[in-house]
Design an enzyme around this catalytic site. Structure first.
Site, PDB file in Angstrom:
ATOM      1  N   TYR A   1      29.496 -25.040   8.339  1.00  0.00           N
ATOM      2  CA  TYR A   1      30.393 -25.611   7.464  1.00  0.00           C
ATOM      3  C   TYR A   1      29.575 -27.094   8.398  1.00  0.00           C
ATOM      4  CZ  TYR A   1      31.808 -20.827   6.550  1.00  0.00           C
ATOM      5  OH  TYR A   1      31.826 -19.320   5.453  1.00  0.00           O
ATOM      6  N   ASP A   2      29.326 -27.558   8.673  1.00  0.00           N
ATOM      7  CA  ASP A   2      28.959 -29.092   9.239  1.00  0.00           C
ATOM      8  C   ASP A   2      29.010 -29.472   7.917  1.00  0.00           C
ATOM      9  OD1 ASP A   2      28.963 -28.488  11.906  1.00  0.00           O
ATOM     10  OD2 ASP A   2      27.034 -29.133  12.222  1.00  0.00           O
TER      11      ASP A   2
ATOM     12  N   PHE B   1      24.763 -27.483  10.927  1.00  0.00           N
ATOM     13  CA  PHE B   1      24.268 -26.047  10.176  1.00  0.00           C
ATOM     14  C   PHE B   1      26.070 -25.537   9.727  1.00  0.00           C
ATOM     15  CE2 PHE B   1      26.693 -22.872  13.718  1.00  0.00           C
ATOM     16  CZ  PHE B   1      26.791 -23.852  14.469  1.00  0.00           C
TER      17      PHE B   1
ATOM     18  N   ASP C   1      32.547 -16.560  19.855  1.00  0.00           N
ATOM     19  CA  ASP C   1      33.249 -16.365  18.046  1.00  0.00           C
ATOM     20  C   ASP C   1      33.531 -17.849  17.535  1.00  0.00           C
ATOM     21  OD1 ASP C   1      31.961 -14.350  16.003  1.00  0.00           O
ATOM     22  OD2 ASP C   1      34.499 -14.345  15.783  1.00  0.00           O
TER      23      ASP C   1
ATOM     24  N   LYS D   1      23.761 -22.612  18.145  1.00  0.00           N
ATOM     25  CA  LYS D   1      24.106 -22.903  18.538  1.00  0.00           C
ATOM     26  C   LYS D   1      24.156 -23.036  20.241  1.00  0.00           C
ATOM     27  CE  LYS D   1      28.146 -19.405  16.649  1.00  0.00           C
ATOM     28  NZ  LYS D   1      28.673 -18.437  16.829  1.00  0.00           N
TER      29      LYS D   1
ATOM     30  N   HIS E   1      34.456 -28.358  18.740  1.00  0.00           N
ATOM     31  CA  HIS E   1      35.117 -26.869  19.183  1.00  0.00           C
ATOM     32  C   HIS E   1      34.467 -26.577  20.862  1.00  0.00           C
ATOM     33  CE1 HIS E   1      33.038 -26.793  16.309  1.00  0.00           C
ATOM     34  NE2 HIS E   1      32.519 -25.465  16.279  1.00  0.00           N
TER      35      HIS E   1
HETATM   36  P1  IMP Z   1      30.144 -16.613  14.446  1.00  0.00           P
HETATM   37  O1  IMP Z   1      30.733 -14.785  13.699  1.00  0.00           O
HETATM   38  O2  IMP Z   1      30.864 -17.151  15.463  1.00  0.00           O
HETATM   39  O3  IMP Z   1      28.733 -16.696  14.397  1.00  0.00           O
HETATM   40  O4  IMP Z   1      30.224 -18.275  13.447  1.00  0.00           O
HETATM   41  C1  IMP Z   1      30.918 -18.070  11.690  1.00  0.00           C
HETATM   42  C2  IMP Z   1      30.093 -18.833  11.231  1.00  0.00           C
HETATM   43  O5  IMP Z   1      31.343 -19.933  11.635  1.00  0.00           O
HETATM   44  C3  IMP Z   1      29.187 -19.179  10.969  1.00  0.00           C
HETATM   45  O6  IMP Z   1      27.692 -18.330  11.041  1.00  0.00           O
HETATM   46  C4  IMP Z   1      28.627 -20.661  10.838  1.00  0.00           C
HETATM   47  O7  IMP Z   1      28.304 -20.702   9.292  1.00  0.00           O
HETATM   48  C5  IMP Z   1      29.791 -21.192  11.167  1.00  0.00           C
HETATM   49  N1  IMP Z   1      30.453 -21.715  12.327  1.00  0.00           N
HETATM   50  C6  IMP Z   1      30.512 -21.492  13.582  1.00  0.00           C
HETATM   51  N2  IMP Z   1      30.761 -22.884  14.378  1.00  0.00           N
HETATM   52  C7  IMP Z   1      29.962 -23.675  13.303  1.00  0.00           C
HETATM   53  C8  IMP Z   1      29.640 -25.491  13.826  1.00  0.00           C
HETATM   54  O8  IMP Z   1      29.682 -25.747  14.695  1.00  0.00           O
HETATM   55  N3  IMP Z   1      29.528 -26.239  12.923  1.00  0.00           N
HETATM   56  C9  IMP Z   1      29.703 -25.288  11.701  1.00  0.00           C
HETATM   57  N4  IMP Z   1      29.847 -24.149  10.935  1.00  0.00           N
HETATM   58  C10 IMP Z   1      29.969 -23.382  12.123  1.00  0.00           C
END
Ligand code: IMP
Length: 193
Positions: A150-151, A148, A68, A12, A176
């Site tokens: 779910y990309d 990374f 988040d 991120k 997003h």
């Molecule tokens: P967080 O709780 O905001 O850190 O993110 C939740 C989870 O969503 C992360 O661990 C990733 O698995 C997934 N995630 C967040 N942003 C992305 C993205 O841009 N692409 C793919 N997966 C994402």
């Protein structure tokens, strides 16, 4: 302008640094000497985003922003949603989470989904939030090695590639996170003129 990004996720951090307009310097938690875990205890993306920004702003007595993000899939009632990071368990890897989604989606005809990011800017006891949403679909199998999370299983509307098949610059055309960051950067420009 220097601004602290409350995240320990290096992916991120890279993305936000690459999306930041000229004149903005993004400072990481590592650079300010913070190594702990940020709290994330709520049931909504908005609340978790606020919790992280408020925690860090109070701890270091400075303005900062947090974000988040969740992947919301229609056919499985909005899962993984707010549980995106730990969908397949507390210590699940990106790979485990992706496999759990693909297994649940195996027989689903409706493949629509969206990524939602909420950035919270917290300064002097008050806050403002910025939301970025990207609609897309979940393919039957994972495709691509970049990025990374779910990309590899998200194809944004308007593209035939998954996020994981894109360079960072390409992902930023759909992302997003970039959408929410652009709104945030505009806000900062307005309040700093
Ligand atoms: P967080 O709780 O905001 O850190 O993110 C939740 C989870 O969503 C992360 O661990 C990733 O698995 C997934 N995630 C967040 N942003 C992305 C993205 O841009 N692409 C793919 N997966 C994402």
């Amino acid at each position: 302008m220097k601004i602290i990004f409350a995240t320990s996720n290096q992916h991120k951090l890279k993305e936000v640094k690459s999306a930041a307009p000229e004149g903005f310097e993004i400072i990481s938690l590592k650079e300010i000497g913070f190594e702990g875990e940020l709290p994330e205890t709520h049931e909504t993306i908005e609340e978790n985003s606020l919790e992280k920004a408020e925690y860090l702003s109070n701890k270091f007595n400075t303005a900062c922003f947090a974000e988040d993000t969740g992947l919301i899939i229609d056919a499985i009632n909005g899962e993984p949603g707010v549980y995106s990071a730990r969908y397949a368990g507390e210590y699940a890897s990106f790979h485990d989470n992706v496999n759990k989604v693909l297994a649940k989606m195996k027989v689903m005809e409706t493949r629509t989904a969206r990524f939602k990011t909420v950035i919270t800017y917290y300064s002097q006891g008050s806050f403002v939030q910025f939301e970025g949403v990207t609609e897309g679909i979940i393919p039957l199998v994972q495709i691509g090695d970049n990025g990374f999370g779910y990309d590899p299983i998200f194809i944004p509307d308007g593209s035939t590639k998954t996020y994981a098949q894109m360079t960072m610059d390409e992902k930023n055309l759909f992302s997003h996170r970039k959408k929410s960051f652009d709104l945030f950067a505009n806000h900062l420009k307005l309040i700093t003129v």
